[in-house]
Design a protein around this motif. Sequence first.
Motif, PDB file in Angstrom:
ATOM      1  N   THR A   1       0.829  -1.209   0.000  1.00 29.93           N
ATOM      2  CA  THR A   1       0.000   0.000   0.000  1.00 29.93           C
ATOM      3  C   THR A   1       0.862   1.257   0.000  1.00 29.93           C
ATOM      4  O   THR A   1       0.573   2.222  -0.728  1.00 29.93           O
ATOM      5  CB  THR A   1      -0.922   0.000   1.228  1.00 29.93           C
ATOM      6  N   GLU A   2       1.933   1.258   0.778  1.00 31.52           N
ATOM      7  CA  GLU A   2       2.833   2.411   0.819  1.00 31.52           C
ATOM      8  C   GLU A   2       3.532   2.614  -0.531  1.00 31.52           C
ATOM      9  O   GLU A   2       3.734   3.748  -0.977  1.00 31.52           O
ATOM     10  CB  GLU A   2       3.864   2.225   1.934  1.00 31.52           C
ATOM     11  N   HIS A   3       3.885   1.502  -1.170  1.00 32.30           N
ATOM     12  CA  HIS A   3       4.562   1.622  -2.474  1.00 32.30           C
ATOM     13  C   HIS A   3       3.581   2.141  -3.532  1.00 32.30           C
ATOM     14  O   HIS A   3       3.954   2.922  -4.405  1.00 32.30           O
ATOM     15  CB  HIS A   3       5.193   0.265  -2.846  1.00 32.30           C
ATOM     16  N   PHE A   4       2.296   1.751  -3.429  1.00 30.21           N
ATOM     17  CA  PHE A   4       1.282   2.293  -4.348  1.00 30.21           C
ATOM     18  C   PHE A   4       1.179   3.817  -4.196  1.00 30.21           C
ATOM     19  O   PHE A   4       1.031   4.551  -5.185  1.00 30.21           O
ATOM     20  CB  PHE A   4      -0.084   1.663  -4.077  1.00 30.21           C
ATOM     21  N   ALA A   5       1.228   4.305  -2.976  1.00 29.38           N
ATOM     22  CA  ALA A   5       1.123   5.750  -2.733  1.00 29.38           C
ATOM     23  C   ALA A   5       2.289   6.498  -3.369  1.00 29.38           C
ATOM     24  O   ALA A   5       2.111   7.575  -3.956  1.00 29.38           O
ATOM     25  CB  ALA A   5       1.069   6.016  -1.227  1.00 29.38           C
ATOM     26  N   ILE A   6       3.488   5.918  -3.282  1.00 31.44           N
ATOM     27  CA  ILE A   6       4.651   6.550  -3.914  1.00 31.44           C
ATOM     28  C   ILE A   6       4.489   6.562  -5.420  1.00 31.44           C
ATOM     29  O   ILE A   6       4.727   7.576  -6.091  1.00 31.44           O
ATOM     30  CB  ILE A   6       5.947   5.812  -3.499  1.00 31.44           C
ATOM     31  N   LEU A   7       4.080   5.434  -5.992  1.00 28.50           N
ATOM     32  CA  LEU A   7       3.894   5.351  -7.443  1.00 28.50           C
ATOM     33  C   LEU A   7       2.866   6.371  -7.914  1.00 28.50           C
ATOM     34  O   LEU A   7       3.082   7.089  -8.905  1.00 28.50           O
ATOM     35  CB  LEU A   7       3.449   3.941  -7.830  1.00 28.50           C
ATOM     36  N   ARG A   8       1.761   6.452  -7.215  1.00 24.34           N
ATOM     37  CA  ARG A   8       0.696   7.373  -7.635  1.00 24.34           C
ATOM     38  C   ARG A   8       1.184   8.822  -7.570  1.00 24.34           C
ATOM     39  O   ARG A   8       0.912   9.614  -8.473  1.00 24.34           O
ATOM     40  CB  ARG A   8      -0.536   7.174  -6.754  1.00 24.34           C
ATOM     41  N   ARG A   9       1.911   9.168  -6.516  1.00 22.04           N
ATOM     42  CA  ARG A   9       2.417  10.535  -6.383  1.00 22.04           C
ATOM     43  C   ARG A   9       3.368  10.886  -7.522  1.00 22.04           C
ATOM     44  O   ARG A   9       3.256  11.959  -8.133  1.00 22.04           O
ATOM     45  CB  ARG A   9       3.132  10.688  -5.037  1.00 22.04           C
ATOM     46  N   VAL A  10       4.293  10.004  -7.846  1.00 29.87           N
ATOM     47  CA  VAL A  10       5.259  10.276  -8.910  1.00 29.87           C
ATOM     48  C   VAL A  10       4.563  10.318 -10.270  1.00 29.87           C
ATOM     49  O   VAL A  10       4.839  11.196 -11.098  1.00 29.87           O
ATOM     50  CB  VAL A  10       6.388   9.230  -8.902  1.00 29.87           C
ATOM     51  N   ILE A  11       3.672   9.381 -10.517  1.00 29.70           N
ATOM     52  CA  ILE A  11       2.964   9.326 -11.798  1.00 29.70           C
ATOM     53  C   ILE A  11       2.176  10.611 -12.032  1.00 29.70           C
ATOM     54  O   ILE A  11       2.241  11.211 -13.110  1.00 29.70           O
ATOM     55  CB  ILE A  11       2.050   8.089 -11.839  1.00 29.70           C
ATOM     56  N   GLU A  12       1.451  11.063 -11.032  1.00 32.01           N
ATOM     57  CA  GLU A  12       0.645  12.274 -11.188  1.00 32.01           C
ATOM     58  C   GLU A  12       1.522  13.513 -11.310  1.00 32.01           C
ATOM     59  O   GLU A  12       1.159  14.463 -12.016  1.00 32.01           O
ATOM     60  CB  GLU A  12      -0.324  12.399 -10.019  1.00 32.01           C
ATOM     61  N   ALA A  13       2.673  13.536 -10.645  1.00 30.43           N
ATOM     62  CA  ALA A  13       3.582  14.673 -10.755  1.00 30.43           C
ATOM     63  C   ALA A  13       4.164  14.803 -12.150  1.00 30.43           C
ATOM     64  O   ALA A  13       4.634  15.879 -12.532  1.00 30.43           O
ATOM     65  CB  ALA A  13       4.705  14.539  -9.730  1.00 30.43           C
ATOM     66  N   HIS A  14       4.144  13.724 -12.933  1.00 31.09           N
ATOM     67  CA  HIS A  14       4.683  13.738 -14.292  1.00 31.09           C
ATOM     68  C   HIS A  14       3.570  13.742 -15.347  1.00 31.09           C
ATOM     69  O   HIS A  14       3.767  13.299 -16.476  1.00 31.09           O
ATOM     70  CB  HIS A  14       5.610  12.534 -14.498  1.00 31.09           C
ATOM     71  N   GLY A  15       2.413  14.255 -14.965  1.00 34.50           N
ATOM     72  CA  GLY A  15       1.340  14.448 -15.934  1.00 34.50           C
ATOM     73  C   GLY A  15       0.600  13.189 -16.316  1.00 34.50           C
ATOM     74  O   GLY A  15      -0.114  13.174 -17.318  1.00 34.50           O
ATOM     75  N   GLY A  16       0.737  12.114 -15.524  1.00 31.17           N
ATOM     76  CA  GLY A  16       0.068  10.860 -15.842  1.00 31.17           C
ATOM     77  C   GLY A  16      -1.023  10.525 -14.849  1.00 31.17           C
ATOM     78  O   GLY A  16      -1.313  11.283 -13.923  1.00 31.17           O
ATOM     79  N   ALA A  17      -1.616   9.370 -15.056  1.00 28.93           N
ATOM     80  CA  ALA A  17      -2.668   8.885 -14.160  1.00 28.93           C
ATOM     81  C   ALA A  17      -2.611   7.366 -14.120  1.00 28.93           C
ATOM     82  O   ALA A  17      -2.272   6.713 -15.123  1.00 28.93           O
ATOM     83  CB  ALA A  17      -4.053   9.342 -14.623  1.00 28.93           C
ATOM     84  N   VAL A  18      -2.920   6.818 -12.963  1.00 28.65           N
ATOM     85  CA  VAL A  18      -3.026   5.367 -12.829  1.00 28.65           C
ATOM     86  C   VAL A  18      -4.321   4.924 -13.499  1.00 28.65           C
ATOM     87  O   VAL A  18      -5.412   5.362 -13.121  1.00 28.65           O
ATOM     88  CB  VAL A  18      -3.001   4.944 -11.349  1.00 28.65           C
ATOM     89  N   VAL A  19      -4.200   4.096 -14.517  1.00 28.64           N
ATOM     90  CA  VAL A  19      -5.382   3.587 -15.215  1.00 28.64           C
ATOM     91  C   VAL A  19      -6.022   2.465 -14.413  1.00 28.64           C
ATOM     92  O   VAL A  19      -7.245   2.413 -14.253  1.00 28.64           O
ATOM     93  CB  VAL A  19      -5.013   3.103 -16.631  1.00 28.64           C
ATOM     94  N   LYS A  20      -5.177   1.577 -13.868  1.00 30.46           N
ATOM     95  CA  LYS A  20      -5.702   0.477 -13.067  1.00 30.46           C
ATOM     96  C   LYS A  20      -4.559  -0.190 -12.320  1.00 30.46           C
ATOM     97  O   LYS A  20      -3.376  -0.011 -12.657  1.00 30.46           O
ATOM     98  CB  LYS A  20      -6.429  -0.549 -13.948  1.00 30.46           C
ATOM     99  N   THR A  21      -4.920  -0.921 -11.288  1.00 31.75           N
ATOM    100  CA  THR A  21      -3.975  -1.788 -10.596  1.00 31.75           C
ATOM    101  C   THR A  21      -4.403  -3.224 -10.825  1.00 31.75           C
ATOM    102  O   THR A  21      -5.597  -3.529 -10.883  1.00 31.75           O
ATOM    103  CB  THR A  21      -3.931  -1.485  -9.087  1.00 31.75           C
ATOM    104  N   ILE A  22      -3.404  -4.086 -11.004  1.00 30.35           N
ATOM    105  CA  ILE A  22      -3.658  -5.518 -11.195  1.00 30.35           C
ATOM    106  C   ILE A  22      -2.833  -6.256 -10.163  1.00 30.35           C
ATOM    107  O   ILE A  22      -1.629  -6.465 -10.343  1.00 30.35           O
ATOM    108  CB  ILE A  22      -3.275  -5.991 -12.618  1.00 30.35           C
TER     109      ILE A  22
END
Length: 609
Positions: free
Chosen positions: A461-482
Motif C-alpha cells: 500500500t505504501e509503495h502504491f502511494a509513492i507510485l501514484r504521487r510520482v505518476i501524477e507529478a509527471h502528468g500521468g494517471a493510474v489507469v488500473k492496478t492488477i
Amino acid sequence: MVVAVETRILLRHTAEELWPLVADTNAMNRAVGLPVAHFKRGEAGKGERDVGEYQLWGIPYARWIEHPFEWERPHRFQVEREYTKGPVQHFQGGTELIPLDSGGTCARVFAKLVPRSLFTYPLLKLGIASRSMRRARSRYLEIDRFLDGQVASAFPVRRPRLGGGAIAQLDRMLERVRAAGAAPECVALLRTLLLEGEDDEVAGLRPLELANKHALDPRQLMETCFRATLEGVLEMRWELLCPSCRGVKATAQHLNVLAERGHCEACNLDFAADVDEHIEARFYPAPRIREVNVGTYCVGGPMITAHRLASSLIPPGESKSWTVPLEQGVYYLRCPQARGVARLAAEPQAEASNPLQLAVEDGAFSPGTLLAKIGPSTFTVSNNLPQAATVVLDKAERSLYAATPSRMLLYPEFHSLFSGEALAEGVSVEVGKVGLLFTDLSGSTSLYERSGDAPAFRLVTEHFAILRRVIEAHGGAVVKTIGDAVMAAFPDGLWAARAALEIQDAIRDMPTRGLADPRRLVKVGVHEGACFIVTANDQLDYFGTAVNVAARTQHEAKGGEVTMTAEVYALLRTVDPIRAGQATSFEVHLRGISKPAYLYRIDCAVSPA
C-alpha cells in the motif's frame, strides 16, 4: 447600378498579428452592429448553399444565399451573398491586409452592393454602406489599440446580468468547490467568467485553453471544472466534431450515449466517432446558475475554422491561386463536391516546384500527394468538375487544448469523480499516441511468505502511494492496478520514462522495515505507441498492441530496473543524454509479438541520477 465603397486603415501591427481578430467575422459582425442571423445549413455535396435570414419578431425582412467564404491567411478574405429578400440584391465584401514597407499594415475594407430597385439605391449609398465603413474603421483601430495593450478588449463587451440571489448561490457552490481541494486562483477565474464573461465566451469552456490564456496550471483548472460539474455549477458535455471543419455535429451528457457516427453537410463528409480527436469534452454553465444564448452572426468566417489556411470557390473549368505561409508539418487539401483529399508535406529541405499545380477530379485530387518547402508557398488549383468546387487547405495538427477521451484519462480526478463514464458497448476510439508505464513488485510471493500478509500488505500500500504521487507529478494517471502491479498513462513516452526513473529513485528511499531491499523492489517498463480506448469492466481502459508491448517490456525488467522500448529511449536521449547513457541495449522476442524488439535497460540500483 452598383454601390461600391472602400476604406483604408493604417495599422501599426503586422498582418499575422491582426489576422486572428480581423478574420473573426462572427465577433466583427456583432461589434459593428449587425443583427443576429438565422442560418439553415445547406448540403455542400448537392450544390446547396447556406441560407441566412435577418428577422424581426420572428418575421424575416432579409434573406440570402451565402457562398462559402474565400481566404488566404493572413492576406485577405471575402464573402458573396445573393439576396432573395430585402433591399439588397447582391453583396460582395471583405478585407485585404497589405504589408507596408515602413512597417505595419494597410487594411483595405471593401464592399459592393447591388440594390434591388432604384428606391433602395439612396438607402444603400448614403446609409448602410457608408455607416458600415465608418464602423469597420473604428473597429480596426480599436483592434490596433488592443494589440498595443491600450484597451482591455478588441470587441465591445456586453456584461451578463445575474441577480443577487444567483450570485450568492454561485458563491456558496464555488466555496464548496474550493473546500474540496480546487486551487483558489482557478475558482476565482471560473467565478469571473460566470459573472462577467459574454455568452459565447462561457458556452463551451475549454479548460486547457483557458489555462494557457490566463497562465494557470492546466491540471488544476481541469480539476476545478470537474469539481464544479459535480457541484452543479457546470455541465460537462461530450461533443462529436467533424474531422475536416471541426464543427460540432452531435452532443451528449455522457460518453456512452454520444452518437457513434456523424455527418457534416458543409464538408459532405460521413465519419465515425472512432478517433480520439473527433471527440471533445467541453463545459457549460448549469442553467440554474446562468442561461446562455449564443447568437450567430456568421457561420463561415476564417476563424471559425482556425486551422484552415485557405478556402476558394472555383467555377467549373477555371483555376485559382493561393499564396500561404507553410510551417513544417502535414496539410490536407479537401473538396466536398469531389469527396477528394490530397496530402501535402512541408519540409525545410524539400525540392518542390513553386507554384504547386493540382486539379480537382471526380472523386480525387491529382496528384494525391505533394511536397512543399516551408515558408510562403503558391498553389494553383484547377477545377475539372462540371460544377463549382470549394477547395480548402487545412493544417493537420492535434489541438493542444482539446479535452479528448485520451487526455481525460490522464487526470486522476476524472477516474475518481467520473468513474461511470464509458463508451457504448462495442465502440472503440483510436488514440494516435500515448505513453504507457507498467510496474510490478519483484519477488512479491516470497515477500508475503517471509513477512506475513499484514506487513506485506502495508508495504504494498505504501509503495502504491509513492507510485501514484510520482505518476501524477509527471502528468500521468493510474489507469488500473492488477494485484501488485500498476498500469499508468502519460501524454507521451518521455513523460512516462521520466516518471519511471523517478519511481526507482523514490522507492530506493522508501523505508521497508527490513522486509525487502528497496533498491530491488520494483521493476518498470515503458513504451509509447498508438492504441485504442475501450470499455472494460464498466470503465475506460486502453487496449491494443502498444499495451501488450508495454506490459511485456516490464516483464523483461528485474527489480530496480527500468526497461524501455527504442521509441522511448530515443526521446529520453534527446533531453537527458547522461541518464540515457547509463542504458544497455538488448534484443528480445516479447511474448505475443511476432517481430524481435530492441529494448534498453537502466539499472537504477547501481546508476542513480
